[in-house]
Design a protein around this motif. Structure first.
Motif, short mmCIF file in Angstrom:
data_model
loop_
_atom_site.label_atom_id
_atom_site.label_comp_id
_atom_site.label_asym_id
_atom_site.label_seq_id
_atom_site.Cartn_x
_atom_site.Cartn_y
_atom_site.Cartn_z
N GLN A 154 0.79 -1.22 0.00
CA GLN A 154 0.00 0.00 0.00
C GLN A 154 0.83 1.28 0.00
OE1 GLN A 154 -3.30 -0.15 2.87
NE2 GLN A 154 -2.87 -2.33 3.17
N GLY A 155 2.13 1.14 0.21
CA GLY A 155 2.97 2.33 0.32
C GLY A 155 3.19 3.03 -1.01
N GLU A 156 3.65 4.28 -0.90
CA GLU A 156 4.01 5.05 -2.09
C GLU A 156 5.35 4.56 -2.62
OE1 GLU A 156 4.77 9.70 -3.51
OE2 GLU A 156 4.49 9.22 -1.38
N LEU A 157 5.35 4.16 -3.87
CA LEU A 157 6.53 3.54 -4.48
C LEU A 157 7.24 4.57 -5.35
CD1 LEU A 157 7.56 0.58 -4.34
CD2 LEU A 157 6.35 0.16 -6.49
N LYS A 158 8.52 4.78 -5.09
CA LYS A 158 9.32 5.72 -5.88
C LYS A 158 10.54 5.00 -6.44
CE LYS A 158 8.03 9.95 -3.40
NZ LYS A 158 8.53 11.13 -2.65
N VAL A 159 10.70 5.03 -7.75
CA VAL A 159 11.83 4.37 -8.40
C VAL A 159 13.09 5.19 -8.17
CG1 VAL A 159 12.78 3.58 -10.59
CG2 VAL A 159 10.33 3.32 -10.14
N ARG A 160 14.13 4.51 -7.66
CA ARG A 160 15.41 5.17 -7.39
C ARG A 160 16.50 4.77 -8.37
NH1 ARG A 160 13.80 9.28 -4.22
NH2 ARG A 160 12.62 8.57 -2.40
N GLY A 161 16.33 3.64 -9.04
CA GLY A 161 17.34 3.19 -9.98
C GLY A 161 16.95 1.86 -10.58
N ARG A 162 17.81 1.35 -11.46
CA ARG A 162 17.56 0.07 -12.11
C ARG A 162 18.75 -0.85 -11.92
NH1 ARG A 162 15.65 -1.09 -18.41
NH2 ARG A 162 15.66 -3.38 -18.22
N ILE A 163 18.48 -2.12 -11.65
CA ILE A 163 19.54 -3.13 -11.52
C ILE A 163 19.76 -3.70 -12.91
CG2 ILE A 163 20.20 -5.28 -10.40
CD1 ILE A 163 18.31 -4.49 -8.09
N ARG A 164 20.81 -3.27 -13.57
CA ARG A 164 20.99 -3.54 -14.99
C ARG A 164 21.49 -4.94 -15.30
NH1 ARG A 164 19.95 0.76 -17.89
NH2 ARG A 164 20.01 2.83 -16.93
N TYR A 215 14.99 -0.62 -8.39
CA TYR A 215 15.28 -0.38 -6.98
C TYR A 215 14.44 0.82 -6.55
CZ TYR A 215 17.99 0.84 -2.78
OH TYR A 215 18.38 1.14 -1.50
N CYS A 216 13.63 0.62 -5.52
CA CYS A 216 12.65 1.64 -5.13
C CYS A 216 12.69 1.91 -3.63
CB CYS A 216 11.23 1.18 -5.49
SG CYS A 216 10.98 0.82 -7.24
N SER A 217 12.12 3.04 -3.26
CA SER A 217 11.78 3.30 -1.87
C SER A 217 10.27 3.20 -1.74
CB SER A 217 12.26 4.68 -1.43
OG SER A 217 11.62 5.70 -2.19
N VAL A 218 9.80 2.84 -0.56
CA VAL A 218 8.37 2.74 -0.33
C VAL A 218 8.08 3.30 1.05
CG1 VAL A 218 8.57 0.36 0.55
CG2 VAL A 218 6.38 1.16 -0.38
N ALA A 225 11.00 1.95 3.70
CA ALA A 225 11.94 0.86 3.43
C ALA A 225 12.36 0.95 1.96
CB ALA A 225 11.30 -0.50 3.72
N PHE A 226 13.33 0.12 1.60
CA PHE A 226 13.70 -0.02 0.20
C PHE A 226 13.20 -1.38 -0.29
CE2 PHE A 226 16.89 3.02 1.74
CZ PHE A 226 16.69 4.03 0.81
N CYS A 227 12.98 -1.45 -1.58
CA CYS A 227 12.41 -2.68 -2.14
C CYS A 227 12.82 -2.84 -3.59
CB CYS A 227 10.89 -2.68 -2.01
SG CYS A 227 10.09 -1.32 -2.90
N VAL A 228 12.52 -4.02 -4.12
CA VAL A 228 12.70 -4.32 -5.54
C VAL A 228 11.32 -4.42 -6.16
CG1 VAL A 228 13.40 -6.10 -7.18
CG2 VAL A 228 14.92 -5.48 -5.30
N TYR A 229 11.15 -3.77 -7.29
CA TYR A 229 9.89 -3.78 -8.03
C TYR A 229 10.16 -4.34 -9.42
CZ TYR A 229 6.27 -1.44 -10.99
OH TYR A 229 5.31 -1.14 -11.92
N LYS A 230 9.49 -5.44 -9.75
CA LYS A 230 9.65 -6.07 -11.06
C LYS A 230 8.31 -6.02 -11.79
CE LYS A 230 13.14 -9.43 -9.47
NZ LYS A 230 13.48 -10.88 -9.42
N MET A 275 5.74 -7.47 -9.14
CA MET A 275 6.16 -8.00 -7.86
C MET A 275 6.94 -6.94 -7.11
SD MET A 275 9.15 -8.99 -6.24
CE MET A 275 10.37 -9.87 -7.15
N CYS A 276 6.68 -6.82 -5.81
CA CYS A 276 7.40 -5.89 -4.95
C CYS A 276 7.95 -6.68 -3.77
CB CYS A 276 6.47 -4.77 -4.48
SG CYS A 276 7.32 -3.43 -3.63
N GLN A 277 9.27 -6.63 -3.57
CA GLN A 277 9.92 -7.45 -2.56
C GLN A 277 10.84 -6.59 -1.70
OE1 GLN A 277 13.21 -10.51 -3.51
NE2 GLN A 277 11.39 -11.79 -3.19
N LEU A 278 10.81 -6.84 -0.41
CA LEU A 278 11.66 -6.11 0.52
C LEU A 278 13.12 -6.26 0.13
CD1 LEU A 278 11.66 -4.47 3.22
CD2 LEU A 278 12.11 -6.67 4.36
N TRP A 279 13.85 -5.15 0.11
CA TRP A 279 15.28 -5.15 -0.21
C TRP A 279 16.06 -5.67 0.99
CZ3 TRP A 279 18.30 -4.35 -4.42
CH2 TRP A 279 19.66 -4.12 -4.21
#
Length: 276
Positions: free
Chosen positions: A20-30, A38-41, A48-53, A102-106
């Motif tokens: 439910q958190g606000e997802l902000k993209v911070r970068g990409r794992i190339r 790579y996102c913050s939520v 927290a930080f997370c991975v968004y696929k 998919m959103c997964q805890l970093w």
């Protein structure tokens, strides 16, 4: 008059934060083959930080239906939670900046120099040595080979059982994350739950050995949860096909009947490439 009772603020769970958190993209794992962001939520004061696929960033595969990898990642987390071992970081399915995904805890892994991260190694000779399990021989250049080994570690052994249940077709060394306080996590579970046997892993060190009593108990609990109408079966039915749920149920039953870790079938490459 007595003071009004103060109700403490509700604690936000990690799953709620990710879903439910606000997802902000911070970068990409190339280095990843699919889009991995790579996102913050943030949600109700927790961050927290997370991975968004995002599903839109998944590359088609010949042996898996298109647009299903994110759901499989969540299904792997659900099975991990049902084992009680907590081997997969909290993972949810949600809408994001690039659509559903998919959103997964970093997980902040321990530094490579830490003894906790010494899970894989190359050794000379034909025996793994005390505290290690042999995987197989690997070319190391100039016509030389070395024995690839993994640690004889209870955390890895649990992960080997989980992989057998979810039919993980891609357990590489880079998918092992040693975390804080002795925790070990497995990540990247997009190619799992195929109805056909596709187990490919580096964790073959216990192949053919008897399952631990702990693993037998956990598999028994999974069998109950996967029974038609059971809580785990119901949850997985929202993420993978009925045939794949049936196949998962059959794999658990087969493991319990055999009472041992599976061995390579010979019908499918046993070790992923590249292995790390």
């Amino acid at each position: 008059m007595s003071a009004p009772e103060r109700i403490p603020p509700r604690s936000v769970t990690t799953a709620e934060l990710l879903a439910q958190g606000e997802l902000k993209v911070r970068g990409r794992i190339r280095e990843a083959s699919n889009a991995v962001l790579y996102c913050s939520v943030s949600y109700e004061g927790r961050e927290a930080f997370c991975v968004y696929k995002p599903v839109a960033g998944e590359r088609p595969l010949w042996d898996f239906p298109d647009g299903t990898l994110a759901q499989r990642e969540v299904a792997a987390y659900e099975v991990s939670e049902a084992t009680g071992w907590g081997l997969v970081p909290t993972t949810v399915l949600r809408d994001g900046p690039y659509g559903e995904g998919m959103c997964q805890l970093w997980i902040e892994a321990l530094p490579d120099a830490s003894p906790e991260s010494e899970l894989l190694a190359l050794v000379d000779g034909e025996e793994p040595g005390e505290g290690w399990k042999a995987i197989g021989f690997a070319e190391v250049g100039e016509g030389q080979t070395a024995l690839l080994v993994h640690a004889d570690d209870v955390r890895l052994r649990r992960l080997a059982v989980l992989d057998a249940v979810i039919n993980n077709a891609d357990r590489k060394g880079g998918h092992l994350l040693p975390g804080r306080e002795g925790r070990l996590y497995g990540i990247d579970h997009g190619v799992t739950f195929n109805a056909e046997n596709k187990l490919r892993t580096l964790l073959w060190g216990w192949a053919g050995e008897a399952l631990t009593p702990e693993a037998v108990d956990v598999l028994g609990s999974l069998r109950d949860g996967l029974a038609p109408g059971g809580p785990l079966a119901t949850r997985l039915a929202e993420l993978i096909t009925a045939a794949e749920v049936d196949a998962t149920r059959a794999r658990v039953s087969a493991l319990l009947a055999a009472g041992k870790h599976p061995e390579p079938s010979g019908e499918w490459p046993a070790i992923p490439w590249p292995p790390v």
